[in-house]
Design an enzyme around this catalytic site. Structure first.
Site, mmCIF file in Angstrom:
data_model
loop_
_atom_site.group_PDB
_atom_site.id
_atom_site.type_symbol
_atom_site.label_atom_id
_atom_site.label_comp_id
_atom_site.label_asym_id
_atom_site.label_seq_id
_atom_site.Cartn_x
_atom_site.Cartn_y
_atom_site.Cartn_z
ATOM 1 N N LYS A 1 0.825 -1.208 0.000
ATOM 2 C CA LYS A 1 0.000 0.000 0.000
ATOM 3 C C LYS A 1 0.856 1.254 0.000
ATOM 4 C CE LYS A 1 -4.393 -1.748 1.146
ATOM 5 N NZ LYS A 1 -5.359 -2.159 2.125
ATOM 6 N N LYS B 1 -11.166 -4.217 -5.069
ATOM 7 C CA LYS B 1 -12.077 -3.144 -5.483
ATOM 8 C C LYS B 1 -11.323 -1.899 -5.943
ATOM 9 C CE LYS B 1 -13.120 -2.650 -0.577
ATOM 10 N NZ LYS B 1 -13.402 -3.743 0.285
ATOM 11 N N LYS C 1 -4.241 -10.171 -6.783
ATOM 12 C CA LYS C 1 -5.514 -10.428 -6.106
ATOM 13 C C LYS C 1 -6.617 -9.543 -6.688
ATOM 14 C CE LYS C 1 -6.449 -8.340 -2.329
ATOM 15 N NZ LYS C 1 -6.620 -7.707 -1.028
#
Ligand code: TYM
Length: 345
Positions: free
Chosen positions: A129, A214, A211
């Site tokens: 992230k 969203k 993966k």
């Protein structure tokens, strides 16, 4: 405890034995994906008959990435409506927003003081992230797993049903709980992760090495639970596969293996059975069948979701009731923690 010994306890004491507890959460950062449904929420629903469950829309976690206020509120309500639409009965499960129970943030601060920087720096999600959000590597992003540990430990959860990507965070939670218990005695229940044997890692349809998420940049890679049947079938038709045209689960066939996993989850069939079903079919027919299975499966949930979203007042009332019950349970653990640490209580 075995079934028999539970029955015996009940008979001997006349009291109902305490059921084991589940806690899990989902971020309100967008519409849930097929990945979060298959990897987590579908199991929440299956396990809810046997456990006392708390399922939380983790909006405090959501703000580690910058959010638009209106969208965050809409996504929060939308997520709660999805949880109910997907089968979590608010009368039988505690459903709530994390930000409505202050004990999460309070325990998180305390646990920060029992977690090492080195441990947090090793978290792969933090590394991923921060690479994606170079202009906002905030302290919350770094201490995110501590808040997760607080979520779980506050309710003395025995089991935490999650997808594969959360394993490392649950391990850290166990390390922190163990460290705390070693100093102060048995304050926290040691939680176990529950990661499903099939569906724990649903991959992106366009980049099957990643993966499904969203926050995907390529919308074609990700099935949102709100996608219409046409869109779902189109996305599956465009899914990246390989050139050998054999429907077979194999390490060197990540696209096809992912589609087989999705088809197996949707139909309840074993992977080998799905391979046999499409042994003589080409990729085109297989992709069409996967798309149709997903679209058919999601249709009733989508209808229920639309009905729930038509009454925001009722949704907010469900969340408020859930938060009240969660806060009562959380306060008990927090009192135990404060007493153990030596705060004046
Ligand atoms: P989140 O919101 O990213 O995802 C919610 C759940 O869905 C699972 N999941 C997937 N499973 C399989 N394949 C995928 N492609 C996929 N995408 C998502 C996730 O593993 C997760 O179980 N940090 C957590 C939320 C959280 C939490 C907690 C979970 C906060 N506190 C305490 C358990 C216990 C997260 O970001 O999930």
């Amino acid at each position: 405890m075995t079934q028999n010994s539970e029955t015996n306890t009940k008979k001997a004491s006349g009291a109902t034995p305490e059921r084991q507890k589940i806690f899990s959460g989902i971020k309100s950062t967008g519409i849930p994906t097929l990945g979060s449904f298959l990897g987590a929420i579908s199991n929440w629903e299956k396990l809810s008959a046997e456990y006392d469950c708390l399922y939380c829309v983790v909006d405090l976690h959501a703000i580690t990435i910058r959010q638009n206020p209106k969208e965050l509120r809409d996504y929060g309500r939308n997520m709660l409506a999805w949880l109910i639409a997907l089968g979590l009965d608010p009368e039988k499960n505690i459903l709530y927003y994390q930000s409505q129970v202050p004990a999460h943030a309070e325990l998180s601060w305390i646990l920060n003081c029992y977690t090492y920087m080195g441990e947090l720096g090793r978290m792969t999600q933090f590394k991923d992230k921060s690479a994606k959000n170079e202009d906002n590597i905030n302290a919350g992003l770094f201490t995110y797993p501590v808040l997760m540990a607080a979520d779980i430990l506050l309710y003395q959860a025995n089991l935490v049903p999650v997808g594969d990507d959360q394993r490392q965070h649950i391990e850290l939670c166990r390390d922190v709980a163990g460290r705390f218990n070693k100093i102060y005695g048995d304050v926290f229940t040691m939680p176990e992760a529950y990661v499903p044997p099939v569906g724990a890692r649903i991959m992106d349809l366009q980049t099957p090495s990643d993966k499904m998420s969203k926050s995907d940049e390529n919308a074609n890679g990700c099935i949102l639970l709100s996608d219409s049947p046409d869109v779902i079938i189109k996305k599956f038709k465009r899914a990246v596969t390989d050139s050998d045209n054999t429907v077979k689960f194999a390490e060197d066939k990540p696209g096809i293996s992912n589609l087989l996993t999705i088809y197996a989850c949707m139909t309840g069939k074993k992977i080998a059975h799905c391979e046999a079903e499409f042994a003589d079919a080409g990729y085109g027919a297989f992709k069409q069948a996967v798309g149709e299975a997903v679209a058919q499966n999601l249709a009733p949930y989508q209808e229920k979701h639309a009905r729930l979203m038509a009454d925001i007042g009722e949704l907010d009332a469900i969340a408020a009731k859930g938060a009240k019950k969660a806060a009562e349970a959380a306060e008990k653990t927090l009192a135990k923690v404060k007493e153990a640490i030596g705060f004046v209580v």
